[in-house]
Write a protein that holds these residues in place. Structure first.
Motif, PDB file in Angstrom:
ATOM      1  N   LEU A  43       0.833  -1.208   0.000  1.00  0.00           N
ATOM      2  CA  LEU A  43       0.000   0.000   0.000  1.00  0.00           C
ATOM      3  C   LEU A  43       0.866   1.255   0.000  1.00  0.00           C
ATOM      4  O   LEU A  43       0.502   2.266  -0.638  1.00  0.00           O
ATOM      5  CB  LEU A  43      -0.934  -0.005   1.212  1.00  0.00           C
ATOM      6  CG  LEU A  43      -2.040  -1.077   1.198  1.00  0.00           C
ATOM      7  CD1 LEU A  43      -2.825  -1.058   2.499  1.00  0.00           C
ATOM      8  CD2 LEU A  43      -2.976  -0.861   0.012  1.00  0.00           C
ATOM      9  N   LYS A  44       1.988   1.222   0.690  1.00  0.00           N
ATOM     10  CA  LYS A  44       2.891   2.374   0.676  1.00  0.00           C
ATOM     11  C   LYS A  44       3.485   2.573  -0.716  1.00  0.00           C
ATOM     12  O   LYS A  44       3.670   3.712  -1.170  1.00  0.00           O
ATOM     13  CB  LYS A  44       4.007   2.184   1.711  1.00  0.00           C
ATOM     14  CG  LYS A  44       3.540   2.253   3.155  1.00  0.00           C
ATOM     15  CD  LYS A  44       2.876   3.590   3.465  1.00  0.00           C
ATOM     16  CE  LYS A  44       2.360   3.651   4.889  1.00  0.00           C
ATOM     17  NZ  LYS A  44       1.632   4.919   5.162  1.00  0.00           N
ATOM     18  N   ASN A  45       3.788   1.474  -1.402  1.00  0.00           N
ATOM     19  CA  ASN A  45       4.266   1.588  -2.789  1.00  0.00           C
ATOM     20  C   ASN A  45       3.201   2.243  -3.669  1.00  0.00           C
ATOM     21  O   ASN A  45       3.517   3.039  -4.562  1.00  0.00           O
ATOM     22  CB  ASN A  45       4.625   0.211  -3.338  1.00  0.00           C
ATOM     23  CG  ASN A  45       5.876  -0.360  -2.702  1.00  0.00           C
ATOM     24  OD1 ASN A  45       6.736   0.389  -2.236  1.00  0.00           O
ATOM     25  ND2 ASN A  45       6.000  -1.669  -2.677  1.00  0.00           N
ATOM     26  N   ALA A  46       1.939   1.910  -3.423  1.00  0.00           N
ATOM     27  CA  ALA A  46       0.851   2.533  -4.179  1.00  0.00           C
ATOM     28  C   ALA A  46       0.762   4.024  -3.865  1.00  0.00           C
ATOM     29  O   ALA A  46       0.496   4.845  -4.756  1.00  0.00           O
ATOM     30  CB  ALA A  46      -0.472   1.839  -3.858  1.00  0.00           C
ATOM     31  N   GLU A  47       1.001   4.399  -2.617  1.00  0.00           N
ATOM     32  CA  GLU A  47       0.981   5.816  -2.249  1.00  0.00           C
ATOM     33  C   GLU A  47       2.105   6.577  -2.943  1.00  0.00           C
ATOM     34  O   GLU A  47       1.923   7.718  -3.383  1.00  0.00           O
ATOM     35  CB  GLU A  47       1.103   5.961  -0.728  1.00  0.00           C
ATOM     36  CG  GLU A  47      -0.127   5.518   0.043  1.00  0.00           C
ATOM     37  CD  GLU A  47       0.040   5.693   1.543  1.00  0.00           C
ATOM     38  OE1 GLU A  47       0.926   6.475   1.952  1.00  0.00           O
ATOM     39  OE2 GLU A  47      -0.701   5.050   2.311  1.00  0.00           O
ATOM     40  N   ILE A  48       3.277   5.946  -3.030  1.00  0.00           N
ATOM     41  CA  ILE A  48       4.397   6.578  -3.745  1.00  0.00           C
ATOM     42  C   ILE A  48       4.031   6.808  -5.210  1.00  0.00           C
ATOM     43  O   ILE A  48       4.286   7.876  -5.778  1.00  0.00           O
ATOM     44  CB  ILE A  48       5.669   5.706  -3.619  1.00  0.00           C
ATOM     45  CG1 ILE A  48       6.160   5.691  -2.168  1.00  0.00           C
ATOM     46  CG2 ILE A  48       6.766   6.211  -4.555  1.00  0.00           C
ATOM     47  CD1 ILE A  48       7.283   4.710  -1.918  1.00  0.00           C
ATOM     48  N   SER A  49       3.428   5.817  -5.835  1.00  0.00           N
ATOM     49  CA  SER A  49       3.008   5.950  -7.231  1.00  0.00           C
ATOM     50  C   SER A  49       1.963   7.050  -7.391  1.00  0.00           C
ATOM     51  O   SER A  49       1.946   7.762  -8.402  1.00  0.00           O
ATOM     52  CB  SER A  49       2.453   4.617  -7.743  1.00  0.00           C
ATOM     53  OG  SER A  49       3.439   3.628  -7.747  1.00  0.00           O
ATOM     54  N   ALA A  50       1.092   7.201  -6.394  1.00  0.00           N
ATOM     55  CA  ALA A  50       0.076   8.257  -6.449  1.00  0.00           C
ATOM     56  C   ALA A  50       0.736   9.636  -6.427  1.00  0.00           C
ATOM     57  O   ALA A  50       0.305  10.553  -7.140  1.00  0.00           O
ATOM     58  CB  ALA A  50      -0.899   8.107  -5.289  1.00  0.00           C
TER      59      ALA A  50
END
Length: 472
Positions: free
Chosen positions: A82-89
């Motif tokens: 989920l943190k990786n997804a936040e970085i991508s966001a």
């Protein structure tokens, strides 16, 4: 001022015309072979399958639902994804502003002491009567790289696809964790069942040993029968600490999966053979393209590679740059903010066409195309793997059902044989070896039956995961 406005207008019109052109191929999903049905399976009536169900609908055991809830909320692999997804966001937010110029505020004061024999030094002495020259500057500068041939739009496309890929990757992690929790929970139920089997067989062996000791005391059998019966009892007795060890290890593993410290895991008293009340429908293989998060993540990776290839190709075309600066400039601090005397402005536009860069840009483009081909291969592999995993789960479910029926029949026969052997032994019509053999066989058969039932559960959970279930 009018001239600058005209220049800006001309540059804007030119840039709009150039930006409307996009080089590179538009994204299409790589062609991949998807069968109409899974191996050795009849064509389904519709495309519905258990992978479309939410995990709370599929797994109906309340204790298991509690464990999965905890894993989704606290599992470290899911949190990292989920943190990786936040970085991508965050990367996507930046990419969406790619069409806007850079604007910077600068305030600067310089004092230089030129040589007396230099032109600046002589002018300072002559006009200002000082050994030094001051320069005070406060300005707002604008730098706008109007990247031609759709490079900025390709950057946005790559960022969006990367964001979607990271979200699908997070979902894929969740499907894996949900599956691992369910597998661990059902394994725990199997170990509980095997411990109960060992305890029952130990009690049976104790009863047999007591009966033989009475017959030994009456002289009906010799000491060898007592020793062999006692040795057989130890087989069942040794299983108990072994199974208790495995139960604790499995509880610890489940605790780690759910993000908690190792502790006892509560489980329901429901039959261990119950997994779900839903029909085990697999649907059609084409549904995997939209249901499997890892397959969708692989497709998004191809889209990222496609956009990067467009960026690399656009880098070989002319680039338009616009710069503008406006502010206050003076050689005396007292006049720094004197308006309009200290005002200045500059506007410039340039077109840069790369000519020779030691083949770097061409090489970057060729590498980007190869990266696209690699991503396409990975996508096709993910589809093939998904179809294979579903096919594996389906054949396991089918064949394990037959194994379970045969093993259950063997257990029933051996239970009857054990009872008859005990009665025949008491009446002197069977030897102690026949009793020991019957008890040994029934113990192993019951353990085998528990293992087969566990394998059935594992196959059903694997079918659910391989169809993309677990992230809803």
């Amino acid at each position: 001022m009018t001239t600058n406005k005209s220049l800006l207008f001309a540059i804007a019109v030119l840039s709009s015309t150039v930006m409307a052109c996009r080089v590179g191929k538009e994204f299409t999903r790589p062609a991949t072979a998807v069968p109409a049905q899974y191996r050795d399976m009849a064509a389904p009536a519709d495309s519905s399958n258990i992978g479309q169900l939410s995990w709370k609908t599929f797994f109906t055991d309340p204790a298991l639902q509690t464990l999965i809830d905890s894993a989704i909320a606290h599992n470290f692999d899911i949190q990292t994804a989920l943190k990786n997804a936040e970085i991508s966001a965050q990367t996507l937010k930046t990419a969406r502003l790619g069409n806007l110029p850079d604007i910077n505020l600068q305030i600067q004061a310089n004092r230089s002491y030129p040589s007396r024999n230099s032109l600046n030094g002589s002018m300072a002495d002559q006009f200002m009567g000082t050994r030094y020259m001051d320069d005070y500057n406060a300005n707002v500068s604008l730098s706008w790289e109007v990247v031609a041939w759709g490079k900025i739009s390709r950057m946005k496309e790559a960022a969006l696809a990367g964001y979607l890929a990271s979200n699908e990757a997070a979902r894929a992690v969740q499907t894996r964790i949900v599956s691992e929790v369910a597998q661990g929970y059902y394994n725990l139920l199997m170990l509980d069942q095997q411990r109960d089997i060992a305890a029952r067989n130990l009690a049976l062996n104790d009863s047999t040993l007591s009966m033989m000791q009475l017959q030994y005391q009456s002289g009906m059998i010799n000491n060898l029968a007592i020793e062999q019966t006692a040795a057989q009892r130890q087989v069942a007795a040794a299983l108990l600490p072994q199974l208790e060890q495995q139960i604790i290890l499995q509880e610890n593993a489940l605790s780690i999966l759910t993000g908690t410290l190792p502790a006892s895991v509560s489980r329901s008293n429901r039959p261990s053979s119950v997994v779900t009340g839903s029909p085990l429908q697999a649907g059609v293989p084409a549904s995997l393209l939209s249901q499997r998060p890892d397959v969708q993540a692989a497709e998004m990776a191809v889209k990222v590679a496609n956009a990067k290839a467009g960026i690399a190709q656009a880098s070989m075309y002319p680039a338009l740059n616009i710069t503008a600066t406006a502010g206050l400039n003076t050689f005396k601090a007292s006049n720094w903010f004197s308006i309009p005397g200290s005002l200045f402005e500059t506007v410039a536009g340039s077109i840069t066409q790369p000519i020779f860069q030691r083949k770097k840009l061409k090489t970057d483009w060729e590498i980007a195309k190869i990266e696209w081909e690699k991503a396409a291969i990975d996508f096709r592999k993910s589809v093939l793997t998904a179809v294979g995993e579903v096919s594996d789960a389906l054949v396991k479910i089918d064949k394990l059902k037959a194994q379970q029926e045969m093993t259950q029949l063997r257990v029933d026969k051996l239970h009857s044989a054990t009872k008859n052997a005990g009665l025949l032994f008491q009446s002197g019509m069977a030897t102690y070896l026949e009793v020991i053999t019957a008890q040994s066989n029934v113990l192993q058969s019951e353990l085998d039956l528990a293992s087969v039932q566990r394998a059935q559960q594992s196959a059903v959970v694997e079918l659910y995961r391989s169809l993309g279930g677990g992230w809803k």
